[in-house]
Design an enzyme around this catalytic site. Structure first.
Site, PDB file in Angstrom:
ATOM      1  N   CYS A  10      82.944 -19.500   6.348  1.00 56.55           N
ATOM      2  CA  CYS A  10      82.494 -18.199   5.849  1.00 56.55           C
ATOM      3  C   CYS A  10      83.017 -17.098   6.767  1.00 56.55           C
ATOM      4  O   CYS A  10      82.913 -17.212   7.988  1.00 56.55           O
ATOM      5  CB  CYS A  10      80.968 -18.160   5.793  1.00 56.55           C
ATOM      6  N   THR A  54      82.111 -13.744   6.105  1.00 57.65           N
ATOM      7  CA  THR A  54      81.334 -12.565   5.733  1.00 57.65           C
ATOM      8  C   THR A  54      81.102 -11.642   6.925  1.00 57.65           C
ATOM      9  O   THR A  54      81.206 -10.413   6.816  1.00 57.65           O
ATOM     10  CB  THR A  54      79.983 -12.982   5.123  1.00 57.65           C
TER      11      THR A  54
END
Length: 343
Positions: free
Chosen positions: A182, A184
């Site tokens: 990830c 993000t």
């Protein structure tokens, strides 16, 4: 704008302090949990470790393997209705969650699958669980399926755990940005250290009779011990279940070695695979990596469960449910001696 100056911690920032114990063997530890869920009223007993609803881990093959040891799997949402309803093994549906987004199309598909298979769990999964649209979707799904256990996420703060629990979620999924594939936090600057997130969200959920599922950030068995010690009821794994024969992802060979592809569900690879493109209004928030092929997942399950049992023996927890009561975290600057490299 404001700054919260309170220190927030991740798995790497702490160790669990050992305590005197009457336990003499890891085999004396019970790693199962029994829950009766707040809204569905359903009772479940098993090992509260969950394969993530990524298309490289939340596979039907993985679910079959984990089911043997009473672990859960959140199937990824890109299986067709036919793929799922063709499974004739009804007990199989007691240890899987049917994953869905919250669009009208997603919810129509969910309705067909649930009506045909009667699963014990539904997982409503969005990247950002902070929108009012998501809270409304949780309410709607709860109304439609009053006796199905509902998992919803992801969030990382107590107030949204409370909102989602009151809206109808039995289990709230915790984690924004801690996953191994990830990005993000890099793309958006948004996130929360996972250990502190679990501690704070568990407190919020348990005060209302709800449960949480720690999602992301575990890289070794000891991290699961920390997640359960912090109050996590369930722990969801992506990277630790990737790379196996039951995992999704292409199998590739390079220089005589075998790898499996693993990628985040907001990565460019995932978006092009499932939607044909990356929409112009967004950027990818995940990456693709190659993981050395690990063979069948059963050996990884044994390693994880052995680690958790050992954690419990170090602090005197005879049952997994007692681990959080027996845990004292100590802050550290370093927890591993890697003079000869990492393992």
């Amino acid at each position: 704008m404001r700054i919260d100056n309170e220190i927030k911690l991740d798995f790497k920032d702490v160790l669990i302090r050992p305590k005197r114990t009457a336990l003499s063997s890891r085999k004396d530890v019970d790693v199962t949990r029994t829950f009766t869920f707040l809204h569905s009223g359903k009772k479940w007993k098993g090992i509260p470790i969950v394969a993530s609803n990524m298309d490289t881990t939340g596979t039907i093959e993985m679910a079959r393997a984990l089911y043997k040891d009473k672990l859960l799997t959140c199937l990824h949402k890109f299986y067709s209705v036919e793929d799922i309803i063709s499974i004739k093994d009804k007990p199989f549906f007691k240890n899987i969650a049917i994953t869905s987004g919250i669009s009208d199309t997603d919810l129509k598909k969910l309705n067909v699958i649930v009506s045909k298979t009667k699963p014990d769990f539904i997982c409503l999964d969005v990247a950002n669980g902070y929108t009012e649209t998501f809270v409304d979707a949780v309410k709607k799904v709860r109304e439609h399926y009053p006796t199905t256990t509902l998992i919803a996420g992801n969030v990382v703060t107590g107030e949204m755990v409370e909102a989602l629990t009151l809206a109808g979620a039995d289990i709230v999924k915790i984690g924004i940005g801690p996953g191994s594939v990830c990005t993000t936090r890099r793309q958006t600057g948004v996130g929360y250290p996972q250990l502190s997130g679990i501690i704070e969200c568990a407190d919020a959920a348990h005060g209302l009779g709800g449960r949480i599922m720690a999602d992301g950030g575990c890289t070794v068995p000891g991290d699961l011990g920390k997640a359960f010690g912090a109050g996590g009821d369930f722990v969801m794994l992506g990277g630790m279940f990737a790379g196996h024969s039951e995992s999704g992802g292409d199998l590739v060979e390079e220089d005589g070695e075998t790898f499996k592809v693993f990628y985040g569900m907001s990565s460019e690879r995932a978006m092009k695979t499932h939607y044909g493109k990356v929409n112009s209004y967004r950027s990818p928030e995940g990456k693709m990596v190659k993981i050395a092929y690990r063979g069948p997942v059963k050996d990884t399950i044994q390693e994880i469960l052995g680690g958790i049992r050992s954690t419990c023996t170090y602090v005197g927890a005879r049952q997994l449910k007692d681990l959080s009561k027996c845990t004292t975290f100590i802050r550290v600057n370093n927890q591993l001696n890697e003079v000869f490299g990492s393992v």
